[in-house]
Design a protein around this motif. Structure first.
Motif, PDB file in Angstrom:
ATOM      1  N   GLU A  22      25.743  46.662  20.060  1.00 39.83           N
ATOM      2  CA  GLU A  22      25.622  48.106  19.640  1.00 39.83           C
ATOM      3  C   GLU A  22      24.428  47.869  18.184  1.00 39.83           C
ATOM      4  O   GLU A  22      23.422  48.631  18.109  1.00 39.83           O
ATOM      5  CB  GLU A  22      26.727  48.667  18.978  1.00 39.83           C
ATOM      6  CG  GLU A  22      26.556  50.149  18.253  1.00 39.83           C
ATOM      7  CD  GLU A  22      27.913  50.720  17.769  1.00 39.83           C
ATOM      8  OE1 GLU A  22      27.694  51.734  17.377  1.00 39.83           O
ATOM      9  OE2 GLU A  22      28.878  49.926  18.205  1.00 39.83           O
ATOM     10  N   ALA A  23      24.781  46.889  17.543  1.00 41.50           N
ATOM     11  CA  ALA A  23      23.998  46.607  16.227  1.00 41.50           C
ATOM     12  C   ALA A  23      22.396  46.229  16.666  1.00 41.50           C
ATOM     13  O   ALA A  23      21.598  46.573  16.019  1.00 41.50           O
ATOM     14  CB  ALA A  23      24.325  45.531  15.392  1.00 41.50           C
ATOM     15  N   ILE A  24      22.437  45.305  17.786  1.00 37.96           N
ATOM     16  CA  ILE A  24      21.066  45.169  18.129  1.00 37.96           C
ATOM     17  C   ILE A  24      20.218  46.146  18.714  1.00 37.96           C
ATOM     18  O   ILE A  24      18.989  46.533  18.562  1.00 37.96           O
ATOM     19  CB  ILE A  24      21.196  43.972  19.454  1.00 37.96           C
ATOM     20  CG1 ILE A  24      21.723  42.578  18.600  1.00 37.96           C
ATOM     21  CG2 ILE A  24      19.669  43.892  19.946  1.00 37.96           C
ATOM     22  CD1 ILE A  24      21.910  41.577  19.475  1.00 37.96           C
ATOM     23  N   GLY A  28      16.446  48.691  17.697  1.00 37.94           N
ATOM     24  CA  GLY A  28      15.471  48.957  18.451  1.00 37.94           C
ATOM     25  C   GLY A  28      14.433  48.010  18.752  1.00 37.94           C
ATOM     26  O   GLY A  28      13.330  48.016  19.544  1.00 37.94           O
ATOM     27  N   ARG A  29      14.406  46.668  18.448  1.00 34.49           N
ATOM     28  CA  ARG A  29      13.522  45.556  18.776  1.00 34.49           C
ATOM     29  C   ARG A  29      13.907  44.900  20.003  1.00 34.49           C
ATOM     30  O   ARG A  29      13.214  44.281  20.681  1.00 34.49           O
ATOM     31  CB  ARG A  29      13.584  44.345  17.682  1.00 34.49           C
ATOM     32  CG  ARG A  29      13.017  45.119  16.183  1.00 34.49           C
ATOM     33  CD  ARG A  29      13.090  43.786  15.416  1.00 34.49           C
ATOM     34  NE  ARG A  29      12.290  42.730  15.761  1.00 34.49           N
ATOM     35  CZ  ARG A  29      12.556  41.473  15.221  1.00 34.49           C
ATOM     36  NH1 ARG A  29      13.387  41.320  14.233  1.00 34.49           N
ATOM     37  NH2 ARG A  29      12.000  40.543  15.596  1.00 34.49           N
ATOM     38  N   TYR A  30      15.132  45.014  20.369  1.00 38.46           N
ATOM     39  CA  TYR A  30      15.583  44.188  21.571  1.00 38.46           C
ATOM     40  C   TYR A  30      16.235  45.271  22.650  1.00 38.46           C
ATOM     41  O   TYR A  30      16.710  46.254  21.995  1.00 38.46           O
ATOM     42  CB  TYR A  30      16.454  43.263  21.446  1.00 38.46           C
ATOM     43  CG  TYR A  30      15.601  42.090  20.595  1.00 38.46           C
ATOM     44  CD1 TYR A  30      14.867  41.015  21.249  1.00 38.46           C
ATOM     45  CD2 TYR A  30      15.842  42.083  19.263  1.00 38.46           C
ATOM     46  CE1 TYR A  30      14.160  39.933  20.523  1.00 38.46           C
ATOM     47  CE2 TYR A  30      15.137  40.996  18.492  1.00 38.46           C
ATOM     48  CZ  TYR A  30      14.560  40.221  19.320  1.00 38.46           C
ATOM     49  OH  TYR A  30      13.773  38.998  18.379  1.00 38.46           O
ATOM     50  N   ALA A  31      16.358  45.001  23.864  1.00 39.03           N
ATOM     51  CA  ALA A  31      17.289  45.740  24.853  1.00 39.03           C
ATOM     52  C   ALA A  31      18.568  45.039  25.090  1.00 39.03           C
ATOM     53  O   ALA A  31      18.147  43.979  25.647  1.00 39.03           O
ATOM     54  CB  ALA A  31      16.546  46.273  26.083  1.00 39.03           C
ATOM     55  N   PRO A 102      11.961  42.908  24.465  1.00 43.01           N
ATOM     56  CA  PRO A 102      12.643  41.577  24.999  1.00 43.01           C
ATOM     57  C   PRO A 102      14.096  41.918  25.246  1.00 43.01           C
ATOM     58  O   PRO A 102      14.662  42.948  24.486  1.00 43.01           O
ATOM     59  CB  PRO A 102      12.438  40.642  23.767  1.00 43.01           C
ATOM     60  CG  PRO A 102      11.114  41.208  23.133  1.00 43.01           C
ATOM     61  CD  PRO A 102      11.017  42.517  23.148  1.00 43.01           C
ATOM     62  N   THR A 103      14.611  41.370  26.073  1.00 43.48           N
ATOM     63  CA  THR A 103      16.181  41.743  26.656  1.00 43.48           C
ATOM     64  C   THR A 103      16.870  40.424  26.022  1.00 43.48           C
ATOM     65  O   THR A 103      16.568  39.593  25.796  1.00 43.48           O
ATOM     66  CB  THR A 103      16.060  41.838  28.016  1.00 43.48           C
ATOM     67  OG1 THR A 103      15.589  40.810  28.645  1.00 43.48           O
ATOM     68  CG2 THR A 103      15.322  42.969  28.656  1.00 43.48           C
TER      69      THR A 103
END
Length: 260
Positions: A22-24, A28-31, A102-103
């Motif tokens: 959730e925090a990541i 919005g920088r990573y999926a 990036p995932t």
């Protein structure tokens, strides 16, 4: 980097991974997606069934947490045309190529898998590693009770394959830590804050001596004291050190599986 996260059952691994996801995603920088792949355990060493079960869980989780229908549609069209030995790599590659950023992948209950299913999963992850981040997850966390070196990589009628040889790209094996003494007291204080039931301060020193913050023990003792001890259900009744000791003895006598 790729990591292994391990700890005994009911110590907060899944809760931690979901909070991290959730925090990541909020930033919005990573999926980031979390997937529990325990259902593939039923396939045992049959990778023809096990890997598709893993991919089913993964695609469903990506759709659930990231609202990504593109991967689901692609998977429904292509899954029958790709061999299980390459299916997971293709799923992760397609996701990474179309995610827009990036995932990051959290795979839970990985050590529930055995034999060729587990070997195939680890090797497909390793095979895609050089393609990161444009065509493979930037980071992967494998989560379970055991460290990767203790994974059960037995092949029927063949030599045992060690975890390290099948997955030698992990940066580190991380073991989830215990609560601190202050965190134990804070957790139990939440009970008082919500119910008004007073706990004898002397309890907390023995709680720490008994558990050293092991999360399952801390929670199990709390449940034993405040709920299974029926007089405690009267929230106006203060809980004494003797009540705590009785709860501790009851937990010992219960021979709960997790005590092992």
């Amino acid at each position: 980097r790729y990591f292994v996260l391990h700890a005994p059952r009911q110590t907060g691994k899944t809760t931690t991974l979901l909070a991290m996801m959730e925090a990541i995603n909020v930033r919005g920088r990573y999926a980031c997606a979390y997937a529990n792949i325990e259902a593939a355990q039923a396939a045992r060493g049959n990778e023809e069934k096990g890997i598709p079960a893993v991919c089913d869980a993964l695609v469903n989780s990506i759709q659930l947490y990231l609202k990504d229908d593109h991967l689901s549609r692609w998977y429904d069209d292509r899954r029958k045309d790709i061999s299980p030995q390459n299916l997971l790599t293709q799923v992760l590659q397609h996701w990474a190529q179309h995610a827009g950023c990036p995932t990051v992948l959290f795979l839970d209950e990985v050590d529930a898998l055995v034999g060729d299913t587990l070997i195939s999963l680890l090797r497909q992850i390793r095979a895609g590693y050089p393609q990161r981040p444009d065509a493979f997850p930037q980071s992967i966390v494998l989560c379970g009770v055991r460290d990767v070196r203790d994974y059960r990589l037995h092949q029927e009628g063949a030599q045992v394959i060690t975890g390290g040889s099948a997955f030698n790209i992990k940066a580190e094996s991380l073991r989830m830590g215990n609560f601190t003494e202050a965190e134990c007291q804070t957790l139990w204080q939440q009970h008082t804050d919500e119910t008004g039931q007073v706990l004898d301060p002397a309890i907390f020193q023995e709680l720490w001596e008994d558990t050293h913050g092991q999360p399952w023990l801390v929670n199990a003792l709390g449940y034993e004291l405040t709920w299974r001890f029926k007089p405690a259900r009267d929230r106006a009744r203060p809980l004494s050190l003797e009540d705590y000791r009785s709860a501790r003895e009851a937990l010992i006598q219960s021979r709960a599986t997790h005590l092992d």
